[in-house]
Design a protein around this motif. Structure first.
Motif, short mmCIF file in Angstrom:
data_model
loop_
_atom_site.label_atom_id
_atom_site.label_comp_id
_atom_site.label_asym_id
_atom_site.label_seq_id
_atom_site.Cartn_x
_atom_site.Cartn_y
_atom_site.Cartn_z
N LEU A 273 36.76 54.52 -10.64
CA LEU A 273 35.98 53.65 -11.52
C LEU A 273 36.90 52.97 -12.53
O LEU A 273 36.72 51.78 -12.83
N ARG A 274 37.86 53.70 -13.03
CA ARG A 274 38.82 53.11 -13.97
C ARG A 274 39.61 52.01 -13.29
O ARG A 274 39.85 50.94 -13.88
N GLY A 275 40.00 52.23 -12.05
CA GLY A 275 40.73 51.22 -11.30
C GLY A 275 39.90 49.98 -11.03
O GLY A 275 40.45 48.89 -10.84
N GLN A 276 38.57 50.13 -11.02
CA GLN A 276 37.67 48.99 -10.81
C GLN A 276 37.37 48.25 -12.11
O GLN A 276 36.62 47.29 -12.11
N GLY A 277 37.96 48.74 -13.22
CA GLY A 277 37.80 48.04 -14.49
C GLY A 277 36.86 48.69 -15.47
O GLY A 277 36.62 48.15 -16.56
N ALA A 278 36.26 49.84 -15.12
CA ALA A 278 35.35 50.52 -16.04
C ALA A 278 36.12 51.02 -17.26
O ALA A 278 37.30 51.37 -17.18
N THR A 279 35.44 51.06 -18.40
CA THR A 279 36.01 51.59 -19.63
C THR A 279 35.35 52.94 -19.94
O THR A 279 34.34 53.31 -19.33
N ALA A 280 35.93 53.64 -20.90
CA ALA A 280 35.34 54.91 -21.31
C ALA A 280 33.92 54.70 -21.84
O ALA A 280 33.02 55.52 -21.60
N ALA A 281 33.70 53.60 -22.54
CA ALA A 281 32.35 53.30 -23.04
C ALA A 281 31.39 53.06 -21.88
O ALA A 281 30.22 53.45 -21.94
N ASP A 282 31.88 52.43 -20.82
CA ASP A 282 31.04 52.23 -19.63
C ASP A 282 30.62 53.57 -19.04
O ASP A 282 29.46 53.74 -18.64
N ILE A 283 31.53 54.52 -18.99
CA ILE A 283 31.22 55.83 -18.43
C ILE A 283 30.16 56.52 -19.26
O ILE A 283 29.21 57.11 -18.73
N ARG A 284 30.27 56.44 -20.58
CA ARG A 284 29.26 57.05 -21.44
C ARG A 284 27.89 56.45 -21.16
O ARG A 284 26.89 57.18 -21.09
N ARG A 285 27.83 55.15 -20.99
CA ARG A 285 26.54 54.52 -20.69
C ARG A 285 26.04 54.93 -19.32
O ARG A 285 24.83 55.17 -19.13
N MET A 286 26.93 55.04 -18.35
CA MET A 286 26.52 55.38 -16.99
C MET A 286 25.94 56.79 -16.91
O MET A 286 25.08 57.06 -16.07
N VAL A 287 26.39 57.70 -17.78
CA VAL A 287 25.86 59.06 -17.75
C VAL A 287 24.76 59.27 -18.77
O VAL A 287 24.25 60.39 -18.92
#
Length: 294
Positions: A273-287
């Motif tokens: 996901l990081r390689g696809q451009g996701a940020t740490a903030a994106d991960i928090r939102r996704m979970v």
């Protein structure tokens, strides 16, 4: 009063996915919110599946998420002597016996028994141990061990259960059927669980309760798939005379088909996901966690 202690304890047998991110972030957020401590533990007792590159990736992924932890990190493979001590204590109480059947032989025994009636299964759906190793004489057990037979050390559940009155735990989350508050432990539903093997002097059940006690963990926050495993953990805590933490079992991250995210099903990893451009903030939102944390 000492601060609460939380921990995240992954196994380095694959890359972390969103389910791991949720559990790690939830523990980290709760530690910050309560003024507590956050520990990282590497559960690497499986020498075949656990690999250094996966452990290195755990540190990298957690740091990317903005998570920090106390050092040194406890690695279970460095503490086998501690687990042997626990096994020896249980053996001294007459609660351990070796079984010698292979997984194939156990499957055959279960099939034979189910030819006439359903065979009981544990909360995960696996059949309870069907063998007769508990009835072997001490001499026969010693002979088989001296011959080099592989073996598993099992907890004599009936004898262990007889040593404990009603066992409960404090559940701050929720079980699969809505269980919360004071929950009655049912360790007998797991049968004679394996606590160690010839080649590995511990198991998940044993090492996790020993480690939590040694590290002073006060709050175990983990996935709901481990809810009923707490029954075995409560029994071991009682037998070993170690303190019990409070438990909080959380919802599991699932895929589009509703299946729990798992390394074994190649769930999309955080590094991907990081390689696809996701940020740490994106991960928090996704979970489903707030971007700012506590």
């Amino acid at each position: 009063m000492p601060p609460p202690v939380f921990r995240f304890a992954p196994s380095p047998n694959g890359y972390l996915h969103l389910g791991h991110a949720y559990s790690a972030l939830l523990n980290f957020d709760l530690a910050r919110r309560t003024g507590g401590r956050f520990l990282l533990r590497i559960e690497d007792i499986d020498a075949i599946r656990c690999r250094p590159e996966f452990e290195a990736a755990i540190y990298e992924d957690l740091a990317w998420l903005g998570i920090s932890w106390e050092t040194p990190v406890r690695r279970q493979s460095e503490h086998f002597a501690r687990y042997r001590e626990a096994v020896e204590k249980l053996a001294g109480l007459g609660l351990i016996y070796p079984s010698f059947e292979s997984r194939t032989e156990i499957a055959r025994l279960v099939a034979q028994r189910e030819a006439s009636a359903p065979w009981p299964r544990d909360p995960d759906g696996a059949p309870l141990y069907p063998g007769l190793a508990k009835s072997l004489s001490p001499g026969e057990r010693s002979r088989l061990i001296e011959q080099g037979m592989p073996y598993a050390l099992r907890l004599d559940m009936a004898a262990a259960r007889a040593r404990a009155n009603e066992l409960t735990w404090i559940e701050l989350g929720e079980g699969p059927d809505g269980e919360t508050g004071v929950v009655s432990a049912q360790p007998e539903s797991w049968g004679d669980v394996i606590l160690a093997r010839k080649e590995t002097p511990t198991s998940y059940h044993l090492s996790v309760v020993v480690d939590d006690a040694l590290q002073g963990v006060t709050d175990v926050v983990r996935g709901r798939d481990l809810f009923w495993s707490t029954s075995v953990h409560r029994l071991l805590q009682h037998l070993l005379g170690i303190p019990q933490p409070a438990y909080r079992h959380h919802l599991l991250m699932t895929d589009a088909a509703g299946q729990k995210l798992s390394k074994s099903t190649d769930a999309t990893g955080l590094r991907e996901l990081r390689g696809q451009g996701a940020t740490a903030a994106d991960i928090r939102r996704m979970v489903g966690l707030s971007e700012s944390g506590p």
